[in-house]
Design a protein around this motif. Structure first.
Motif, PDB file in Angstrom:
ATOM      1  N   LEU A 176       0.829  -1.208   0.000  1.00 59.93           N
ATOM      2  CA  LEU A 176       0.000   0.000   0.000  1.00 59.93           C
ATOM      3  C   LEU A 176       0.865   1.260   0.000  1.00 59.93           C
ATOM      4  CD1 LEU A 176      -2.784  -1.134   2.505  1.00 59.93           C
ATOM      5  CD2 LEU A 176      -3.069  -0.723   0.047  1.00 59.93           C
ATOM      6  N   GLN A 177       1.965   1.201   0.730  1.00 57.30           N
ATOM      7  CA  GLN A 177       2.897   2.333   0.756  1.00 57.30           C
ATOM      8  C   GLN A 177       3.507   2.561  -0.628  1.00 57.30           C
ATOM      9  OE1 GLN A 177       5.667   1.314   3.864  1.00 57.30           O
ATOM     10  NE2 GLN A 177       4.232   1.802   5.525  1.00 57.30           N
ATOM     11  N   LEU A 178       3.829   1.467  -1.309  1.00 55.00           N
ATOM     12  CA  LEU A 178       4.401   1.579  -2.657  1.00 55.00           C
ATOM     13  C   LEU A 178       3.390   2.149  -3.647  1.00 55.00           C
ATOM     14  CD1 LEU A 178       6.408  -1.767  -2.765  1.00 55.00           C
ATOM     15  CD2 LEU A 178       7.386   0.526  -3.076  1.00 55.00           C
ATOM     16  N   VAL A 179       2.118   1.752  -3.493  1.00 54.70           N
ATOM     17  CA  VAL A 179       1.064   2.295  -4.356  1.00 54.70           C
ATOM     18  C   VAL A 179       0.934   3.798  -4.134  1.00 54.70           C
ATOM     19  CG1 VAL A 179      -1.425   2.320  -4.801  1.00 54.70           C
ATOM     20  CG2 VAL A 179      -0.239   0.135  -4.551  1.00 54.70           C
ATOM     21  N   ALA A 180       0.945   4.192  -2.860  1.00 57.28           N
ATOM     22  CA  ALA A 180       0.853   5.621  -2.532  1.00 57.28           C
ATOM     23  C   ALA A 180       2.055   6.381  -3.098  1.00 57.28           C
ATOM     24  CB  ALA A 180       0.777   5.791  -1.016  1.00 57.28           C
ATOM     25  N   GLU A 181       3.229   5.760  -3.030  1.00 54.00           N
ATOM     26  CA  GLU A 181       4.448   6.374  -3.562  1.00 54.00           C
ATOM     27  C   GLU A 181       4.351   6.533  -5.076  1.00 54.00           C
ATOM     28  OE1 GLU A 181       9.246   5.415  -3.637  1.00 54.00           O
ATOM     29  OE2 GLU A 181       7.983   4.429  -2.122  1.00 54.00           O
ATOM     30  N   TYR A 205       4.654   0.086  -8.673  1.00 56.10           N
ATOM     31  CA  TYR A 205       3.461  -0.741  -8.903  1.00 56.10           C
ATOM     32  C   TYR A 205       3.828  -2.217  -9.032  1.00 56.10           C
ATOM     33  CZ  TYR A 205       0.095   3.076  -9.538  1.00 56.10           C
ATOM     34  OH  TYR A 205      -0.746   4.148  -9.340  1.00 56.10           O
ATOM     35  N   GLN A 206       4.930  -2.498  -9.723  1.00 53.78           N
ATOM     36  CA  GLN A 206       5.341  -3.891  -9.892  1.00 53.78           C
ATOM     37  C   GLN A 206       5.755  -4.512  -8.561  1.00 53.78           C
ATOM     38  OE1 GLN A 206       8.321  -3.303 -12.955  1.00 53.78           O
ATOM     39  NE2 GLN A 206       6.935  -3.976 -14.568  1.00 53.78           N
ATOM     40  N   ARG A 207       6.496  -3.768  -7.765  1.00 47.20           N
ATOM     41  CA  ARG A 207       6.893  -4.274  -6.445  1.00 47.20           C
ATOM     42  C   ARG A 207       5.667  -4.483  -5.559  1.00 47.20           C
ATOM     43  NH1 ARG A 207      10.950  -0.085  -4.214  1.00 47.20           N
ATOM     44  NH2 ARG A 207      10.819  -1.436  -2.357  1.00 47.20           N
ATOM     45  N   ALA A 208       4.735  -3.530  -5.621  1.00 52.77           N
ATOM     46  CA  ALA A 208       3.503  -3.653  -4.834  1.00 52.77           C
ATOM     47  C   ALA A 208       2.715  -4.887  -5.271  1.00 52.77           C
ATOM     48  CB  ALA A 208       2.652  -2.400  -5.008  1.00 52.77           C
ATOM     49  N   ALA A 209       2.644  -5.107  -6.584  1.00 50.41           N
ATOM     50  CA  ALA A 209       1.918  -6.267  -7.114  1.00 50.41           C
ATOM     51  C   ALA A 209       2.497  -7.563  -6.568  1.00 50.41           C
ATOM     52  CB  ALA A 209       1.973  -6.268  -8.636  1.00 50.41           C
ATOM     53  N   ASN A 210       3.810  -7.657  -6.544  1.00 48.76           N
ATOM     54  CA  ASN A 210       4.455  -8.880  -6.053  1.00 48.76           C
ATOM     55  C   ASN A 210       4.234  -9.074  -4.557  1.00 48.76           C
ATOM     56  OD1 ASN A 210       5.504  -9.855  -8.521  1.00 48.76           O
ATOM     57  ND2 ASN A 210       7.177  -8.374  -8.429  1.00 48.76           N
ATOM     58  N   LEU A 211       4.197  -7.970  -3.809  1.00 51.97           N
ATOM     59  CA  LEU A 211       3.916  -8.069  -2.370  1.00 51.97           C
ATOM     60  C   LEU A 211       2.471  -8.513  -2.142  1.00 51.97           C
ATOM     61  CD1 LEU A 211       5.810  -4.896  -1.100  1.00 51.97           C
ATOM     62  CD2 LEU A 211       6.331  -7.268  -0.479  1.00 51.97           C
ATOM     63  N   PHE A 212       1.557  -7.971  -2.936  1.00 51.89           N
ATOM     64  CA  PHE A 212       0.155  -8.399  -2.831  1.00 51.89           C
ATOM     65  C   PHE A 212       0.027  -9.886  -3.189  1.00 51.89           C
ATOM     66  CE2 PHE A 212      -1.306  -3.815  -3.421  1.00 51.89           C
ATOM     67  CZ  PHE A 212      -1.861  -3.723  -2.149  1.00 51.89           C
ATOM     68  N   LYS A 213       0.792 -10.322  -4.176  1.00 55.23           N
ATOM     69  CA  LYS A 213       0.783 -11.747  -4.552  1.00 55.23           C
ATOM     70  C   LYS A 213       1.233 -12.618  -3.378  1.00 55.23           C
ATOM     71  CE  LYS A 213       2.394 -13.250  -8.499  1.00 55.23           C
ATOM     72  NZ  LYS A 213       3.277 -13.398  -9.684  1.00 55.23           N
ATOM     73  N   ASN A 236      -3.430 -11.573  -2.131  1.00 52.03           N
ATOM     74  CA  ASN A 236      -4.456 -10.575  -2.425  1.00 52.03           C
ATOM     75  C   ASN A 236      -4.445 -10.367  -3.938  1.00 52.03           C
ATOM     76  OD1 ASN A 236      -6.123  -8.330  -2.690  1.00 52.03           O
ATOM     77  ND2 ASN A 236      -5.383  -7.350  -0.815  1.00 52.03           N
ATOM     78  N   TRP A 237      -5.084 -11.307  -4.639  1.00 51.57           N
ATOM     79  CA  TRP A 237      -4.963 -11.399  -6.094  1.00 51.57           C
ATOM     80  C   TRP A 237      -5.574 -10.204  -6.822  1.00 51.57           C
ATOM     81  CZ3 TRP A 237      -1.356 -14.660  -6.684  1.00 51.57           C
ATOM     82  CH2 TRP A 237      -1.255 -15.797  -5.867  1.00 51.57           C
ATOM     83  N   ASN A 238      -6.695  -9.678  -6.317  1.00 49.51           N
ATOM     84  CA  ASN A 238      -7.321  -8.538  -6.979  1.00 49.51           C
ATOM     85  C   ASN A 238      -6.425  -7.306  -6.953  1.00 49.51           C
ATOM     86  OD1 ASN A 238      -9.560  -9.931  -7.689  1.00 49.51           O
ATOM     87  ND2 ASN A 238     -11.001  -8.842  -6.388  1.00 49.51           N
ATOM     88  N   GLN A 239      -5.858  -7.022  -5.784  1.00 48.55           N
ATOM     89  CA  GLN A 239      -4.975  -5.855  -5.669  1.00 48.55           C
ATOM     90  C   GLN A 239      -3.707  -6.046  -6.502  1.00 48.55           C
ATOM     91  OE1 GLN A 239      -5.417  -2.851  -4.364  1.00 48.55           O
ATOM     92  NE2 GLN A 239      -7.527  -3.438  -3.898  1.00 48.55           N
ATOM     93  N   ALA A 240      -3.193  -7.275  -6.509  1.00 45.42           N
ATOM     94  CA  ALA A 240      -2.007  -7.564  -7.324  1.00 45.42           C
ATOM     95  C   ALA A 240      -2.322  -7.325  -8.798  1.00 45.42           C
ATOM     96  CB  ALA A 240      -1.560  -9.004  -7.111  1.00 45.42           C
ATOM     97  N   GLY A 241      -3.491  -7.791  -9.233  1.00 48.32           N
ATOM     98  CA  GLY A 241      -3.910  -7.583 -10.620  1.00 48.32           C
ATOM     99  C   GLY A 241      -4.022  -6.111 -10.962  1.00 48.32           C
ATOM    100  N   LYS A 242      -4.637  -5.338 -10.059  1.00 46.33           N
ATOM    101  CA  LYS A 242      -4.794  -3.899 -10.301  1.00 46.33           C
ATOM    102  C   LYS A 242      -3.440  -3.205 -10.449  1.00 46.33           C
ATOM    103  CE  LYS A 242      -9.259  -3.386  -7.949  1.00 46.33           C
ATOM    104  NZ  LYS A 242      -9.945  -2.850  -6.745  1.00 46.33           N
ATOM    105  N   CYS A 243      -2.481  -3.589  -9.600  1.00 49.60           N
ATOM    106  CA  CYS A 243      -1.151  -2.973  -9.668  1.00 49.60           C
ATOM    107  C   CYS A 243      -0.443  -3.308 -10.982  1.00 49.60           C
ATOM    108  CB  CYS A 243      -0.300  -3.417  -8.476  1.00 49.60           C
ATOM    109  SG  CYS A 243      -0.796  -2.656  -6.922  1.00 49.60           S
ATOM    110  N   PHE A 244      -0.580  -4.560 -11.418  1.00 51.99           N
ATOM    111  CA  PHE A 244       0.030  -4.935 -12.708  1.00 51.99           C
ATOM    112  C   PHE A 244      -0.624  -4.169 -13.860  1.00 51.99           C
ATOM    113  CE2 PHE A 244       1.688  -9.060 -10.805  1.00 51.99           C
ATOM    114  CZ  PHE A 244       3.018  -8.730 -10.998  1.00 51.99           C
ATOM    115  N   VAL A 245      -1.941  -3.957 -13.768  1.00 51.42           N
ATOM    116  CA  VAL A 245      -2.642  -3.193 -14.815  1.00 51.42           C
ATOM    117  C   VAL A 245      -2.137  -1.755 -14.834  1.00 51.42           C
ATOM    118  CG1 VAL A 245      -4.869  -2.171 -15.458  1.00 51.42           C
ATOM    119  CG2 VAL A 245      -4.731  -4.600 -14.920  1.00 51.42           C
TER     120      VAL A 245
END
Length: 293
Positions: free
Chosen positions: A9-14, A44-52, A56-65
């Protein structure tokens, strides 16, 4: 796991902060805007991998998008397509339609780049998604057909046939027997041109014959004789003999004999769900209307 999500979440905010930061004179002069875009993608890519990691597949998907969209903005088509596929793999576990949507975006990029084999593979994946949990055979057929079309264009005949056999399978299940017959006959004929695949032709002729039998008894009788002329060894196969026997029993309205013939065959060569579905339909059809010829 909660710690990973917090970091994500911090990475997304960043990433969002980098994208909304004002781009002053020095930023424009030294390309600071592009740097921030690249940094946002990385976040976003780092956040996606952390969500994975936290499943948390939905959030990971959103970050990859989000990462894919930024790559597309920057003109990095290959990276954008890769991230859309990553997003699809995440959404696949929770949101089938979102998974499909992400793959369609990747396909659009790959076709624009002329990478039709990649596009074909992803159409095939979409078809598999629709035939699985989504259970939408009509859409599955559409994507298998598109995949086959691209494979054919790239001279990948084996992959194209594999997709078209799926189309035939589902066309028959959806009672579009003419379409199924055409495909099975075409694939069987192509198998006869290969010494390695020749033996496979009997299965496709068998399936085509049963589709004929689902429509018209006389056509089925003519069809198996035509197949035997194309492939003389077919006459010695149990599949040919079974269809001949079934036709004879149906001609005599002998439903019991029809059932026994199938049981005898099944005791030696197990019939899968597709065969049993088609054969049960034929039995019901002729049982309800014994004069159907």
């Amino acid at each position: 796991m909660a710690d990973n999500e917090q970091k994500a979440l911090q990475l997304v905010a960043e990433a969002e902060k980098k994208l909304t930061a004002p781009n002053g004179f020095f930023g424009k002069l030294f390309g600071g805007g592009n740097n921030r875009l690249e940094e946002a993608v990385e976040c976003y890519q780092r956040a996606a991998n952390l969500f994975k990691m936290g499943k948390n597949w939905n959030q990971a998907g959103k970050c990859f998008v989000e990462a894919a969209n930024l790559h597309a903005r920057a003109g990095s088509k290959h990276d954008a397509a890769t991230n859309y596929v990553d997003a699809s793999n995440c959404y696949k576990k929770t949101e089938i339609q979102e998974s499909v949507n992400s793959l369609l975006k990747a396909i659009e990029i790959y076709t624009d780049m002329g990478r039709f084999t990649m596009a074909a593979k992803h159409h095939q994946t979409i078809a598999e998604l629709y035939e699985g949990e989504a259970n939408d055979l009509q859409r599955s057929v559409q994507h298998y057909e598109q995949a086959a079309d691209y494979f054919k264009g790239e001279e990948s005949t084996s992959s194209a046939n594999k997709c078209m056999l799926k189309v035939a399978q589902y066309a028959a299940q959806l009672e579009d027997y003419e379409k199924a017959i055409q495909i099975y006959e075409e694939v069987a004929s192509s198998c006869l041109d290969s010494s390695l695949l020749k033996y496979s032709a009997k299965e496709y002729f068998f399936r085509a014959a049963l589709c004929h039998l689902s429509v018209d008894l006389l056509n089925a009788q003519h069809a198996i004789e035509k197949y035997a002329q194309q492939y003389p060894a077919f006459q010695d196969q149990r599949e040919y003999k079974l269809v001949k026997t079934l036709c004879e029993h149906l001609e005599e309205s002998n439903i019991e004999g029809f059932t026994d013939a199938i049981k005898d065959y099944d005791s030696i060569s197990r019939l899968d769900q597709w065969y049993t579905t088609i054969l049960l339909r034929i039995k019901k059809q002729y049982n309800e209307d014994p004069d159907l010829r």
